[in-house]
Scaffold this motif. Structure first.
Motif: not given
Lengths: 459, 459
Positions: B156, B160, B163-164, B166-169, B171, B189, B192-193, B230
């Protein structure tokens, strides 16, 4: 397919002995591949297998079968089992199932679903009330929603709770104010980047791209493609969220719409099923309609030719050039109509552009027609019995016919769209007949002018 | 469009006064809408605006412009600014930019990019080395990768951190063993689970659907649609991951491929640009090719008609039925070829199904032909000068022609695909000419048999 035929018999054996083993199989094999295998079995075998599996294992396989396979198999299963499986399906796939089932059967199953999963039955009703090609019918009612005043940590907890009960991908959290009004969204990525004690309101995006439930699925696809969205909320006029549409359904929509467009351009009423699943009678109906319309349209070519009988009598062999000449018009017309129909479908061409298109197409018709005229002129002179004045007639006719083909082919779809008709369906037959008959008229009148001496002698 | 014309002038004013304001605008307006606005400006104005904006704000707008707009605008900007913007673009969009730029210009900008962002330049080279319609060319090199032996919490954290920058989604997290070998994936997902102290290895999925870099983009689209993915990793023969393909690129691929297919079916060489951006000369070339091929093909109709001159001389008015008759063949042929070409494109029809299709199409041709024959028979009898034997000739000819149209139309695309040609491009002209000429031959021979008395008298 390979996998299916290899695994088919084994799978049957395995599942007959111990239906619970499907759970282990699902860990190894993708449900899409299992659906392929089940789809290749006889319907009664497939029904037996699915009914014996635990419903929550059967659901991911069943929801990936084609609509007609689902119908065929569901008919052979106890309604109770179908309802059990339906309650485990994703809400949008569940609604799709009810739209393929015969009404009486659907009602019977829905009644049973009411007892097992009242909320699921309610979702089906909510989705089914929208037209089958609308945004409302495409949406799923499963999405993560929270109040806008929670913390980021609480929103993440809501995602976790949702994920435990639903198998779909999760992209966003939807913050809903009083009365399900959409206040904003936060993506999983936004949540991960934020501090867990931060208020969700601080990271909510409020300029959300959404659709209304009654919008057409093609419009939905266009919006999601433009904004690179994986999921888009469906929001009614009051700002209430009704559900969300996910990208995987859009891919299916695009492929289906495209097949329909291609079939329309090919002069066939769109089929609802793949080639081999379409019945002979359905084919006859869907093809026959346009074949007859086009046939009646072509009557006019014979009428026109017969009308100009004295001209064709006077110029021996002229009638033999008719198919060559009118096909040049038909071909250039279908090029132009294809360009315009596709351009309108993807939004590149707007109705108000009509005059720019008219000018371009007339210009293209002129240049292309002159090119063909040159070839046609030479072709006629290859025959010793034909004179230069007939060669000139053919050449001028070609310019006129190709210009007519290009302009009529380009303008008719625009006019049809303007009066609210589907340009893809209606253009082909009109253009074909119109351009063919106009071609004959042009040919005869050019001949009358260029070859007036020959024709005068004949009278 | 509306938004664009409303905001265009204001935007220009705002950005001229203070280019930094674009950041606030980007919070309010989607970059796609800003790209629409910039795309409507003159290229030199757009170039000036983009060059004045901070590169990281210009990038999301610039990467959403059409390829030809990018080229036009980039030519008017200092190479240094383009390189700065390129370094802020997503890797796949950045590679796309270099494939639309003229080579010398691309090299100059790439050289500058080398200094600003050596890794970004390396990515461009990696992506560009694959053919333009292959999986390798579609992929982005930005994905989250971790070692397989980390904990869920560490994975995770990796998301994080990614994501800081890169702007893409995002998955999935990709677990890579020594030498970038893909060991498995975990979705956001899944993360997170899971419990944060759990080893990632416990939740990794190892039966990953992937593509090879050299696979065609249509195959990529089919796989992603089938498995509702996706994002899909691109993995080479050694199991090394090279990049990932995201669904938004697939939507673009589908739309583009569909436009090409439609244009091919309409007898046009696929255009690379929208209607209004395609030059007049390009149109003449792309349309002219097939228009000439079809024109030469139709020469045979004239040759055949001339060859049978004695027959047409003997049966007055018979030649006038030729366009009507051969168009029935052409229409039924184009229906059949459309069905088969589309069926093969979406994978419903396989080459080995040819004999099932042949039987069905012959049957459909018979039934549809009989229907048209009935109408045609009545039509001929409407004219007092024609006798029942000619009406019968027309009727029998229609059955023969429609059966020929259906079977030739269905079989030719299959044969063309079998020998490695593109059925969508090549079928139309062959079918048109072949069916028209065969139609004339059938007509004459049916006439010779049915009307032997009339024809004998003529000789």
């Amino acid at each position: 397919m390979r996998l299916a035929s290899l695994l088919g018999p084994d799978l049957k054996q395995i599942l007959k002995e111990d239906p619970d083993q499907v759970r282990e199989l699902l860990e190894e094999i993708h449900p899409e591949d299992l659906a392929d295998i089940i789809g290749e079995l006889d319907a009664d075998e497939a029904a037996e297998l699915l009914a014996r599996m635990p419903a929550e294992d059967a659901a991911p396989i069943f929801e990936r079968l084609e609509g007609d396979e689902q119908e065929e198999i569901a008919e052979l299963m106890p309604p109770e089992s179908v309802a059990q499986i339906a309650s485990e399906m994703a809400p949008d796939d569940r609604a799709d199932l009810f739209s393929v089932l015969p009404e009486a059967m659907g009602d019977a199953i829905l009644e049973r679903l009411e007892h097992i999963d009242p909320e699921g039955a309610e979702d089906v009703r909510e989705i089914e009330k929208w037209p089958s090609t609308s945004a409302g019918h495409l949406m799923t009612t499963a999405y993560v929603n929270v109040a806008p005043d929670v913390t980021v940590a609480a929103a993440i907890e809501a995602v976790r709770a949702h994920a435990e009960n639903h198998k779909e991908n999760i992209y966003n959290v939807y913050a809903l104010e009083h009365g399900d009004k959409l206040a904003g969204i936060a993506s999983l990525r936004d949540l991960l980047l934020a501090k867990s004690y931060e208020p969700l309101a601080d990271i909510l995006r409020t300029n959300v791209i959404s659709v209304k439930p009654e919008e057409d699925q093609e419009e939905v696809a266009r919006k999601m493609a433009k904004y690179d969205l994986n999921v888009m909320p469906v929001v009614d006029d009051n700002g209430q969220i009704l559900g969300v549409i996910t990208i995987d359904d859009i891919i299916d929509v695009l492929t289906l719409e495209q097949t329909e467009d291609v079939q329309k351009l090919g002069g066939i009423e769109p089929l609802d099923m793949p080639y081999f699943r379409t019945s002979f009678l359905t084919f006859i109906k869907k093809r026959g309609v346009w074949l007859f319309v086009l046939f009646f349209g072509e009557f006019f070519t014979q009428t026109a030719l017969r009308h100009y009988d004295p001209v064709f009598e006077a110029i021996h062999g002229a009638a033999y050039y008719v198919p060559l000449l009118i096909s040049a018009g038909g071909n250039s017309g279908s090029q132009s109509s294809t360009l315009v129909i596709r351009g309108m479908a993807v939004g590149e061409i707007k109705l108000r552009d009509w005059w720019r298109i008219l000018i371009r197409e007339a210009g293209m018709g002129l240049v292309l027609g002159l090119g063909l005229a040159l070839v046609g002129f030479g072709r006629v002179l290859m025959y010793p019995e034909q004179h230069a004045d007939f060669a000139l007639t053919v050449a001028i006719t070609l310019v006129g016919i190709v210009m007519t083909g290009c302009t009529v082919g380009a303008m008719l779809p625009i006019m049809l769209k303007r009066i609210g008709m589907d340009p893809a369906t209606s253009s082909t037959p009109f253009i074909a007949s119109l351009v063919d008959v106009l071609g004959i008229v042009i040919f005869v009148h050019v001949a009358k002018i260029v070859m007036s001496a020959v024709l005068a002698g004949a009278h």
